[in-house]
Design an enzyme around this catalytic site. Structure first.
Site, PDB file in Angstrom:
ATOM      1  N   ASP A   1       0.831  -1.205   0.000  1.00 51.40           N
ATOM      2  CA  ASP A   1       0.000   0.000   0.000  1.00 51.40           C
ATOM      3  C   ASP A   1       0.874   1.268   0.000  1.00 51.40           C
ATOM      4  O   ASP A   1       1.965   1.268   0.574  1.00 51.40           O
ATOM      5  CB  ASP A   1      -0.910  -0.019   1.240  1.00 51.40           C
ATOM      6  CG  ASP A   1      -2.065   0.942   1.096  1.00 51.40           C
ATOM      7  OD1 ASP A   1      -2.294   1.470  -0.009  1.00 51.40           O
ATOM      8  OD2 ASP A   1      -2.754   1.186   2.107  1.00 51.40           O
TER       9      ASP A   1
ATOM     10  N   ARG B   1      -0.998   8.503 -10.516  1.00 53.43           N
ATOM     11  CA  ARG B   1      -0.965   7.349  -9.607  1.00 53.43           C
ATOM     12  C   ARG B   1      -0.269   6.137 -10.220  1.00 53.43           C
ATOM     13  O   ARG B   1       0.419   5.383  -9.539  1.00 53.43           O
ATOM     14  CB  ARG B   1      -2.399   6.976  -9.194  1.00 53.43           C
ATOM     15  CG  ARG B   1      -3.063   8.002  -8.298  1.00 53.43           C
ATOM     16  CD  ARG B   1      -4.506   7.609  -8.018  1.00 53.43           C
ATOM     17  NE  ARG B   1      -4.574   6.342  -7.298  1.00 53.43           N
ATOM     18  CZ  ARG B   1      -4.444   6.220  -5.981  1.00 53.43           C
ATOM     19  NH1 ARG B   1      -4.246   7.291  -5.234  1.00 53.43           N
ATOM     20  NH2 ARG B   1      -4.521   5.048  -5.400  1.00 53.43           N
TER      21      ARG B   1
ATOM     22  N   HIS C   1       2.457   3.036  -9.045  1.00 56.91           N
ATOM     23  CA  HIS C   1       2.359   1.576  -9.199  1.00 56.91           C
ATOM     24  C   HIS C   1       3.586   1.023  -9.941  1.00 56.91           C
ATOM     25  O   HIS C   1       4.062  -0.062  -9.644  1.00 56.91           O
ATOM     26  CB  HIS C   1       1.076   1.199  -9.939  1.00 56.91           C
ATOM     27  CG  HIS C   1      -0.168   1.588  -9.192  1.00 56.91           C
ATOM     28  ND1 HIS C   1      -0.337   1.331  -7.851  1.00 56.91           N
ATOM     29  CD2 HIS C   1      -1.306   2.222  -9.591  1.00 56.91           C
ATOM     30  CE1 HIS C   1      -1.519   1.785  -7.458  1.00 56.91           C
ATOM     31  NE2 HIS C   1      -2.118   2.336  -8.493  1.00 56.91           N
TER      32      HIS C   1
ATOM     33  N   SER D   1      -6.977  -6.022  -6.142  1.00 53.41           N
ATOM     34  CA  SER D   1      -8.037  -6.685  -5.378  1.00 53.41           C
ATOM     35  C   SER D   1      -9.340  -6.712  -6.170  1.00 53.41           C
ATOM     36  O   SER D   1      -9.513  -5.954  -7.131  1.00 53.41           O
ATOM     37  CB  SER D   1      -8.257  -5.961  -4.042  1.00 53.41           C
ATOM     38  OG  SER D   1      -9.042  -4.810  -4.249  1.00 53.41           O
ATOM     39  N   SER D   2     -10.245  -7.583  -5.735  1.00 50.47           N
ATOM     40  CA  SER D   2     -11.562  -7.672  -6.390  1.00 50.47           C
ATOM     41  C   SER D   2     -12.261  -6.309  -6.360  1.00 50.47           C
ATOM     42  O   SER D   2     -13.121  -6.031  -7.185  1.00 50.47           O
ATOM     43  CB  SER D   2     -12.465  -8.667  -5.648  1.00 50.47           C
ATOM     44  OG  SER D   2     -11.768  -9.813  -5.278  1.00 50.47           O
ATOM     45  N   GLU D   3     -11.882  -5.471  -5.383  1.00 50.27           N
ATOM     46  CA  GLU D   3     -12.532  -4.161  -5.221  1.00 50.27           C
ATOM     47  C   GLU D   3     -11.834  -3.056  -6.024  1.00 50.27           C
ATOM     48  O   GLU D   3     -12.372  -1.958  -6.161  1.00 50.27           O
ATOM     49  CB  GLU D   3     -12.557  -3.762  -3.737  1.00 50.27           C
ATOM     50  CG  GLU D   3     -13.487  -4.608  -2.851  1.00 50.27           C
ATOM     51  CD  GLU D   3     -12.945  -6.013  -2.567  1.00 50.27           C
ATOM     52  OE1 GLU D   3     -11.710  -6.164  -2.428  1.00 50.27           O
ATOM     53  OE2 GLU D   3     -13.755  -6.958  -2.511  1.00 50.27           O
ATOM     54  N   ASN D   4     -10.620  -3.326  -6.526  1.00 53.11           N
ATOM     55  CA  ASN D   4      -9.865  -2.271  -7.213  1.00 53.11           C
ATOM     56  C   ASN D   4     -10.484  -1.848  -8.550  1.00 53.11           C
ATOM     57  O   ASN D   4     -10.104  -0.819  -9.118  1.00 53.11           O
ATOM     58  CB  ASN D   4      -8.400  -2.682  -7.418  1.00 53.11           C
ATOM     59  CG  ASN D   4      -7.570  -2.610  -6.148  1.00 53.11           C
ATOM     60  OD1 ASN D   4      -6.540  -3.273  -6.031  1.00 53.11           O
ATOM     61  ND2 ASN D   4      -7.995  -1.816  -5.174  1.00 53.11           N
TER      62      ASN D   4
ATOM     63  N   ARG E   1     -11.666   1.760  -8.978  1.00 54.17           N
ATOM     64  CA  ARG E   1     -10.757   2.894  -9.173  1.00 54.17           C
ATOM     65  C   ARG E   1     -10.969   3.513 -10.552  1.00 54.17           C
ATOM     66  O   ARG E   1     -11.561   2.883 -11.438  1.00 54.17           O
ATOM     67  CB  ARG E   1      -9.317   2.415  -9.023  1.00 54.17           C
ATOM     68  CG  ARG E   1      -9.073   1.969  -7.605  1.00 54.17           C
ATOM     69  CD  ARG E   1      -7.620   1.729  -7.329  1.00 54.17           C
ATOM     70  NE  ARG E   1      -7.467   1.454  -5.908  1.00 54.17           N
ATOM     71  CZ  ARG E   1      -6.371   1.683  -5.210  1.00 54.17           C
ATOM     72  NH1 ARG E   1      -5.322   2.190  -5.799  1.00 54.17           N
ATOM     73  NH2 ARG E   1      -6.325   1.397  -3.931  1.00 54.17           N
TER      74      ARG E   1
ATOM     75  N   ARG F   1       1.837  -5.045   5.990  1.00 57.77           N
ATOM     76  CA  ARG F   1       1.119  -4.018   5.224  1.00 57.77           C
ATOM     77  C   ARG F   1       1.909  -2.729   5.336  1.00 57.77           C
ATOM     78  O   ARG F   1       2.205  -2.275   6.447  1.00 57.77           O
ATOM     79  CB  ARG F   1      -0.301  -3.805   5.737  1.00 57.77           C
ATOM     80  CG  ARG F   1      -1.025  -2.755   4.879  1.00 57.77           C
ATOM     81  CD  ARG F   1      -2.457  -2.519   5.279  1.00 57.77           C
ATOM     82  NE  ARG F   1      -3.072  -1.580   4.346  1.00 57.77           N
ATOM     83  CZ  ARG F   1      -4.270  -1.713   3.808  1.00 57.77           C
ATOM     84  NH1 ARG F   1      -5.022  -2.747   4.120  1.00 57.77           N
ATOM     85  NH2 ARG F   1      -4.750  -0.805   2.978  1.00 57.77           N
TER      86      ARG F   1
ATOM     87  N   SER G   1      -8.007  -5.680   4.626  1.00 58.94           N
ATOM     88  CA  SER G   1      -8.561  -5.341   3.307  1.00 58.94           C
ATOM     89  C   SER G   1      -8.879  -6.549   2.429  1.00 58.94           C
ATOM     90  O   SER G   1      -8.523  -6.576   1.236  1.00 58.94           O
ATOM     91  CB  SER G   1      -7.619  -4.385   2.549  1.00 58.94           C
ATOM     92  OG  SER G   1      -7.559  -3.152   3.208  1.00 58.94           O
TER      93      SER G   1
END
Ligand code: FPP
Length: 246
Positions: A20, A33, A37, A65-68, A71, A184, A192
């Site tokens: 992170d 951003r 990365h 992640s499955s949630e990314n 973005r 992390r 997360s």
């Protein structure tokens, strides 16, 4: 597979990392951003070698992640593009260095090009044993538990046959021992939705360092902190255990 004993183990066999802080690293430099990365990927290549040199056998990193998907489109496609350039630029070097690459997560949502790149990374490192790098990509800990349950049902298991061993054998990291150390970076203290099942007894280590700045000194600090922990796996402290025959 897990090492359920309370011996002090100096070096973790398996380290899991939530990388992170890439976005903040970039923002502080007024950069997009995705540049953060990109730096994050360079950091991973560097510290992979540090961990391997210290005897760590498995490194599992949370890359997407499955949630990314929530973005901004530019950032999502930037990360996908990084994988494609990363595989074409660095795969040969990683393969020569003895790194075995695996990708864990739901591949069905990835583009055919990206799937082909990850397949190539897995295929061309299949015989390597120096360090196992598992990249969690479109991965979520809850997804992993659900897919293991679905596989158990598809394999014809009845409810009485579904136990921890049956699910563990069907989880995405079934080939590896459970992570001993969970790191992390970036100052947040959250799991997360990373390896929810597998980190049941992992030692947690949080660093304020932003992932692109993580280096050899931070690796040493994390491993030193781990070496001081006493692992009990739900048992009692060594100095409180009742002697045999007492
Ligand atoms: C979290 O930082 C990082 C990610 C969501 C992506 C991690 C990706 C890489 C390190 C590069 C790709 C690597 C591989 C192996 C393909 P953040 O963006 O949440 O940072 P912030 O909290 O500072 O915004």
């Amino acid at each position: 597979m897990s090492t359920h004993n309370s011996e002090a183990v100096a070096v973790p066999r398996h380290v899991a990392i939530v990388m992170d802080g890439n976005g903040r690293w970039a923002r502080r430099r007024f950069l997009p951003r995705v540049v953060g990365h990109e730096q994050g990927m360079q950091t991973l290549l560097r510290v992979l070698d540090d961990f391997a040199a210290r005897g760590v056998e498995y490194l599992t990193v949370f890359a997407f992640s499955s949630e990314n998907w929530k973005r901004p489109e530019e950032e999502v496609s930037g990360i996908m593009g990084l994988v494609l350039t990363g595989v074409s630029r660095y795969l040969r070097k990683l393969a020569a260095e003895g790194v075995r690459i695996r990708v864990i997560g739901d591949h069905s949502a990835l583009s055919p090009k990206l799937r082909a790149a990850w397949d190539e990374a897995e295929r061309s490192t299949v015989a390597n044993t120096r360090i196992h790098l598992s990249v969690a990509f479109n991965y979520g800990g809850r997804w992993d538990i659900v897919q293991a349950c679905r596989r158990a049902l598809a394999d014809g298991l009845v409810p009485e046959q579904i136990d921890e061993a049956a699910l563990a054998a069907r989880m995405a990291l079934s080939f590896a021992p459970d992570p001993d150390l969970f790191i992390r970076t970036g100052g947040e203290m959250r799991v997360s939705n990373f390896l929810l099942w597998q980190t049941a007894y992992a030692e947690l280590y949080f660093s304020d360092c932003l992932w692109p700045d993580f280096g050899g000194a931070e690796v040493e600090a994390a491993l030193a902190a781990y070496a001081c922990r006493e692992r009990r796996f739900g048992g009692v402290r060594e100095d409180e255990s009742v002697p045999q025959g007492a």
